[in-house]
Design a protein around this motif. Structure first.
Motif, PDB file in Angstrom:
ATOM      1  N   VAL A 184      92.734 -10.951  -6.068  1.00  0.00           N
ATOM      2  CA  VAL A 184      93.790 -10.172  -6.695  1.00  0.00           C
ATOM      3  C   VAL A 184      93.632 -10.387  -8.201  1.00  0.00           C
ATOM      4  O   VAL A 184      93.733 -11.520  -8.683  1.00  0.00           O
ATOM      5  CB  VAL A 184      95.197 -10.645  -6.279  1.00  0.00           C
ATOM      6  CG1 VAL A 184      96.256  -9.688  -6.823  1.00  0.00           C
ATOM      7  CG2 VAL A 184      95.303 -10.782  -4.784  1.00  0.00           C
ATOM      8  N   ILE A 185      93.390  -9.322  -8.955  1.00  0.00           N
ATOM      9  CA  ILE A 185      93.152  -9.425 -10.399  1.00  0.00           C
ATOM     10  C   ILE A 185      94.423  -9.027 -11.148  1.00  0.00           C
ATOM     11  O   ILE A 185      94.963  -7.936 -10.950  1.00  0.00           O
ATOM     12  CB  ILE A 185      91.988  -8.522 -10.844  1.00  0.00           C
ATOM     13  CG1 ILE A 185      90.735  -8.814 -10.018  1.00  0.00           C
ATOM     14  CG2 ILE A 185      91.718  -8.686 -12.339  1.00  0.00           C
ATOM     15  CD1 ILE A 185      90.179 -10.209 -10.183  1.00  0.00           C
ATOM     16  N   VAL A 186      94.886  -9.927 -12.028  1.00  0.00           N
ATOM     17  CA  VAL A 186      96.063  -9.672 -12.867  1.00  0.00           C
ATOM     18  C   VAL A 186      95.835 -10.316 -14.237  1.00  0.00           C
ATOM     19  O   VAL A 186      94.930 -11.129 -14.413  1.00  0.00           O
ATOM     20  CB  VAL A 186      97.357 -10.236 -12.244  1.00  0.00           C
ATOM     21  CG1 VAL A 186      97.811  -9.406 -11.065  1.00  0.00           C
ATOM     22  CG2 VAL A 186      97.182 -11.693 -11.843  1.00  0.00           C
ATOM     23  N   THR A 187      96.688  -9.962 -15.203  1.00  0.00           N
ATOM     24  CA  THR A 187      96.560 -10.521 -16.555  1.00  0.00           C
ATOM     25  C   THR A 187      97.857 -11.206 -16.964  1.00  0.00           C
ATOM     26  O   THR A 187      98.773 -10.553 -17.460  1.00  0.00           O
ATOM     27  CB  THR A 187      96.192  -9.441 -17.585  1.00  0.00           C
ATOM     28  OG1 THR A 187      97.137  -8.364 -17.501  1.00  0.00           O
ATOM     29  CG2 THR A 187      94.811  -8.885 -17.322  1.00  0.00           C
ATOM     30  N   PRO A 188      97.930 -12.536 -16.784  1.00  0.00           N
ATOM     31  CA  PRO A 188      99.097 -13.268 -17.281  1.00  0.00           C
ATOM     32  C   PRO A 188      99.207 -13.213 -18.799  1.00  0.00           C
ATOM     33  O   PRO A 188     100.290 -13.261 -19.359  1.00  0.00           O
ATOM     34  CB  PRO A 188      98.847 -14.713 -16.809  1.00  0.00           C
ATOM     35  CG  PRO A 188      97.844 -14.593 -15.702  1.00  0.00           C
ATOM     36  CD  PRO A 188      97.002 -13.409 -16.049  1.00  0.00           C
ATOM     37  N   MET A 194      93.027 -13.093 -18.135  1.00  0.00           N
ATOM     38  CA  MET A 194      92.848 -12.386 -16.860  1.00  0.00           C
ATOM     39  C   MET A 194      92.419 -13.390 -15.809  1.00  0.00           C
ATOM     40  O   MET A 194      91.571 -14.245 -16.069  1.00  0.00           O
ATOM     41  CB  MET A 194      91.792 -11.292 -17.003  1.00  0.00           C
ATOM     42  CG  MET A 194      91.648 -10.369 -15.800  1.00  0.00           C
ATOM     43  SD  MET A 194      90.264  -9.178 -15.983  1.00  0.00           S
ATOM     44  CE  MET A 194      90.824  -8.212 -17.392  1.00  0.00           C
ATOM     45  N   ILE A 195      93.019 -13.293 -14.619  1.00  0.00           N
ATOM     46  CA  ILE A 195      92.679 -14.234 -13.556  1.00  0.00           C
ATOM     47  C   ILE A 195      92.459 -13.486 -12.242  1.00  0.00           C
ATOM     48  O   ILE A 195      92.937 -12.364 -12.058  1.00  0.00           O
ATOM     49  CB  ILE A 195      93.773 -15.311 -13.354  1.00  0.00           C
ATOM     50  CG1 ILE A 195      95.122 -14.663 -13.021  1.00  0.00           C
ATOM     51  CG2 ILE A 195      93.887 -16.202 -14.581  1.00  0.00           C
ATOM     52  CD1 ILE A 195      96.223 -15.658 -12.670  1.00  0.00           C
ATOM     53  N   TRP A 206      89.085 -17.452  -9.937  1.00  0.00           N
ATOM     54  CA  TRP A 206      88.273 -16.843 -11.000  1.00  0.00           C
ATOM     55  C   TRP A 206      89.156 -16.686 -12.225  1.00  0.00           C
ATOM     56  O   TRP A 206      90.384 -16.624 -12.126  1.00  0.00           O
ATOM     57  CB  TRP A 206      87.766 -15.475 -10.534  1.00  0.00           C
ATOM     58  CG  TRP A 206      86.993 -14.682 -11.563  1.00  0.00           C
ATOM     59  CD1 TRP A 206      85.642 -14.690 -11.756  1.00  0.00           C
ATOM     60  CD2 TRP A 206      87.530 -13.768 -12.528  1.00  0.00           C
ATOM     61  NE1 TRP A 206      85.313 -13.844 -12.789  1.00  0.00           N
ATOM     62  CE2 TRP A 206      86.456 -13.265 -13.278  1.00  0.00           C
ATOM     63  CE3 TRP A 206      88.827 -13.336 -12.832  1.00  0.00           C
ATOM     64  CZ2 TRP A 206      86.618 -12.346 -14.309  1.00  0.00           C
ATOM     65  CZ3 TRP A 206      89.010 -12.423 -13.857  1.00  0.00           C
ATOM     66  CH2 TRP A 206      87.904 -11.931 -14.585  1.00  0.00           C
ATOM     67  N   GLY A 207      88.509 -16.676 -13.395  1.00  0.00           N
ATOM     68  CA  GLY A 207      89.286 -16.439 -14.611  1.00  0.00           C
ATOM     69  C   GLY A 207      88.394 -16.045 -15.771  1.00  0.00           C
ATOM     70  O   GLY A 207      87.201 -16.349 -15.807  1.00  0.00           O
ATOM     71  N   SER A 208      88.985 -15.327 -16.721  1.00  0.00           N
ATOM     72  CA  SER A 208      88.250 -14.971 -17.938  1.00  0.00           C
ATOM     73  C   SER A 208      88.033 -16.221 -18.778  1.00  0.00           C
ATOM     74  O   SER A 208      88.799 -17.192 -18.696  1.00  0.00           O
ATOM     75  CB  SER A 208      89.026 -13.921 -18.736  1.00  0.00           C
ATOM     76  OG  SER A 208      90.327 -14.385 -19.066  1.00  0.00           O
ATOM     77  N   GLU A 209      86.996 -16.184 -19.598  1.00  0.00           N
ATOM     78  CA  GLU A 209      86.649 -17.334 -20.425  1.00  0.00           C
ATOM     79  C   GLU A 209      86.614 -16.943 -21.893  1.00  0.00           C
ATOM     80  O   GLU A 209      86.056 -15.901 -22.259  1.00  0.00           O
ATOM     81  CB  GLU A 209      85.274 -17.897 -20.027  1.00  0.00           C
ATOM     82  CG  GLU A 209      85.227 -18.476 -18.625  1.00  0.00           C
ATOM     83  CD  GLU A 209      83.875 -19.105 -18.317  1.00  0.00           C
ATOM     84  OE1 GLU A 209      83.043 -19.206 -19.257  1.00  0.00           O
ATOM     85  OE2 GLU A 209      83.649 -19.484 -17.160  1.00  0.00           O
ATOM     86  N   VAL A 242      85.610  -7.832 -19.068  1.00  0.00           N
ATOM     87  CA  VAL A 242      85.254  -9.180 -18.640  1.00  0.00           C
ATOM     88  C   VAL A 242      84.287  -9.098 -17.463  1.00  0.00           C
ATOM     89  O   VAL A 242      84.506  -8.326 -16.518  1.00  0.00           O
ATOM     90  CB  VAL A 242      86.525  -9.960 -18.230  1.00  0.00           C
ATOM     91  CG1 VAL A 242      86.159 -11.352 -17.754  1.00  0.00           C
ATOM     92  CG2 VAL A 242      87.507 -10.034 -19.391  1.00  0.00           C
ATOM     93  N   ASP A 243      83.216  -9.868 -17.520  1.00  0.00           N
ATOM     94  CA  ASP A 243      82.240  -9.893 -16.431  1.00  0.00           C
ATOM     95  C   ASP A 243      82.918 -10.345 -15.142  1.00  0.00           C
ATOM     96  O   ASP A 243      83.585 -11.381 -15.102  1.00  0.00           O
ATOM     97  CB  ASP A 243      81.087 -10.835 -16.778  1.00  0.00           C
ATOM     98  CG  ASP A 243      79.955 -10.756 -15.773  1.00  0.00           C
ATOM     99  OD1 ASP A 243      80.088 -11.375 -14.700  1.00  0.00           O
ATOM    100  OD2 ASP A 243      78.948 -10.090 -16.052  1.00  0.00           O
TER     101      ASP A 243
END
Length: 434
Positions: A184-188, A194-195, A206-209, A242-243
């Motif tokens: 489930v992709i969302v952006t806190p 983005m996680i 998973w998460g953005s870096e 984001v990859d």
């Protein structure tokens, strides 16, 4: 059995065991924000190409969705939306064939009055995302919940604020969760911009870096260019991609950056990504190609500001049809507009009624243009030469709920040969079957 009887008999046997969509065409479902592919386009249906005077027939009205701007997801004979009632944020399931309520489940308390600016209306503003037997819904306060579609039983819930360090945007969390495989992709927002959560448990996998930006109001879409698969959304700095594997940023573009609010969902097709935003931003088109070290090189095709009198879409979204972008622009006090996708040239602008903003969808060769003031929907044939009107309806009534400075902002949805419209607590279903 005679040889020439075998094929009909085999077809009859298959009909007993295969779903109808396997034999007779694709589903007409609208399972998430902006439809099957998050691009504002409905699944293939056979719909009225012109409307009679007064518009298509009203099938039913539902009057108890509570407060909010949440849209609809529709799968089979279930319609899902969200609303605020008696201090709780609910996910609500209706039967789209007749408007009867199936269930409603609270997922969290109402946001506190000072949590965000509620002068434009409170309540949930995202659309539940359906994935098989489960759905995923995000409240305006940042509670993300997984429910069973059959009966609304809560499976898990998390807080983007308390659990992942996000902060509620100025006008509340508004994005609609993206399901990608087991994620489930969302952006806190913030350092956890983005996680990706395990859709079965709600645990982060998973998460953005290396990205720190505020959560805004756009919803994430997934796309692939030159073998690089990425998630792209928009925040105050503009487009951010984001990859999908590494979580590293693969490209960014500042063409629609602004310091107030970034709302429309991007459109990706082929090697291109298009985006538009209000608050003096305008619109941009970028062409992508493989760059260095797993990134994508960005070639700006155009970046048109407010001063160019071009598309400046507030929150109603745009659709791409046959090389033309259609949507509502704030330019010249507000107009429906067509823009050449490849060049950015304005093809036409036309005013309809007293609309200040408008949301749009596309189905079966027609545009559905929903005005935010008078509750009108204009049915139009896509054209590079002007607004070709094929019918119009006006909501039979508007909500009694005080919207504050807000208006009719839930987007139109077309599924199962039906047009679904919302104005706060009211839901209307119109028969579109040809």
């Amino acid at each position: 059995m005679k040889t020439n009887d075998r094929l009909p008999m085999m077809v009859k046997i298959l009909c007993l065991f295969l779903p109808a969509t396997s034999l007779f065409g694709q589903s007409t479902d609208w399972p998430q924000w902006r439809g099957p592919h998050r691009d504002g386009k409905a699944a293939e249906q056979a719909l009225l190409q012109e409307w009679p005077e007064g518009g298509p027939k009203l099938k039913w009205t539902f009057r108890d969705c509570g407060v909010g701007y949440s849209g609809f997801s529709i799968v089979g004979d279930q319609l899902f939306t969200m609303g605020l009632e008696e201090g709780q944020c609910y996910v609500i399931a209706l039967k789209p064939s007749d408007g009867s309520e199936l269930w409603r489940t609270p997922i969290g308390p109402a946001a506190k009055e000072d949590a965000y600016l509620m002068g434009w209306g409170g309540g949930p503003r995202s659309t539940p995302t359906v994935d098989g037997d489960h759905l995923y819904a995000l409240s305006d306060a940042g509670v993300l919940a997984c429910l069973k579609t059959a009966d609304g039983e809560l499976v898990w819930k998390v807080s983007l604020v308390d659990d992942f360090g996000g902060s509620i945007p100025k006008w509340g969390y508004s994005e609609s969760a993206l399901i990608d495989g087991d994620r489930v992709i969302v952006t806190p927002g913030g350092k956890n911009f983005m996680i990706g959560l395990d859709k079965r448990t709600g645990k982060q996998i998973w998460g953005s870096e290396g990205i720190e930006a505020k959560a805004q109001y756009a919803s994430v879409i997934k796309h692939t260019v030159d073998g690089i698969t990425f998630y792209v959304t928009a925040s105050n700095p503009g487009l951010i991609a984001v990859d999908a594997t590494s979580g590293k940023q693969v490209f960014a573009d500042t063409g629609t950056a602004n310091g107030v609010a970034v709302i429309p969902t991007p459109i990706a097709t082929g090697d291109f990504v298009y985006h538009t935003s209000a608050y003096d931003a305008g619109n941009t088109l970028v062409k992508l190609a493989k760059g260095d070290s797993g990134t994508l090189a960005v070639e700006p095709v155009y970046s048109l500001s407010k001063e160019s009198k071009s598309m400046e879409n507030h929150h109603g979204g745009v659709v791409l049809v046959d090389g033309v972008i259609y949507g509502f622009t704030k330019t010249n006090r507000g107009n429906w507009m067509a823009q050449d996708f490849q060049t950015g040239d304005t093809l036409w602008m036309e005013s309809v009624g007293k609309t200040r903003s408008g949301s749009i969808a596309y189905a079966d060769g027609r545009l559905y243009c929903y005005g935010d003031q008078d509750g009108s929907v204009v049915l139009a044939e896509p054209s590079r030469n002007g607004l070709v009107v094929k019918g119009k309806l006006v909501l039979p009534e508007q909500t009694d709920i005080d919207r504050g400075k807000g208006a009719i902002w839930a987007h139109p949805v077309i599924a199962g040969n039906t047009l679904f419209l919302r104005d706060q607590d009211l839901v209307f279903a119109f028969d579109l079957k040809r």
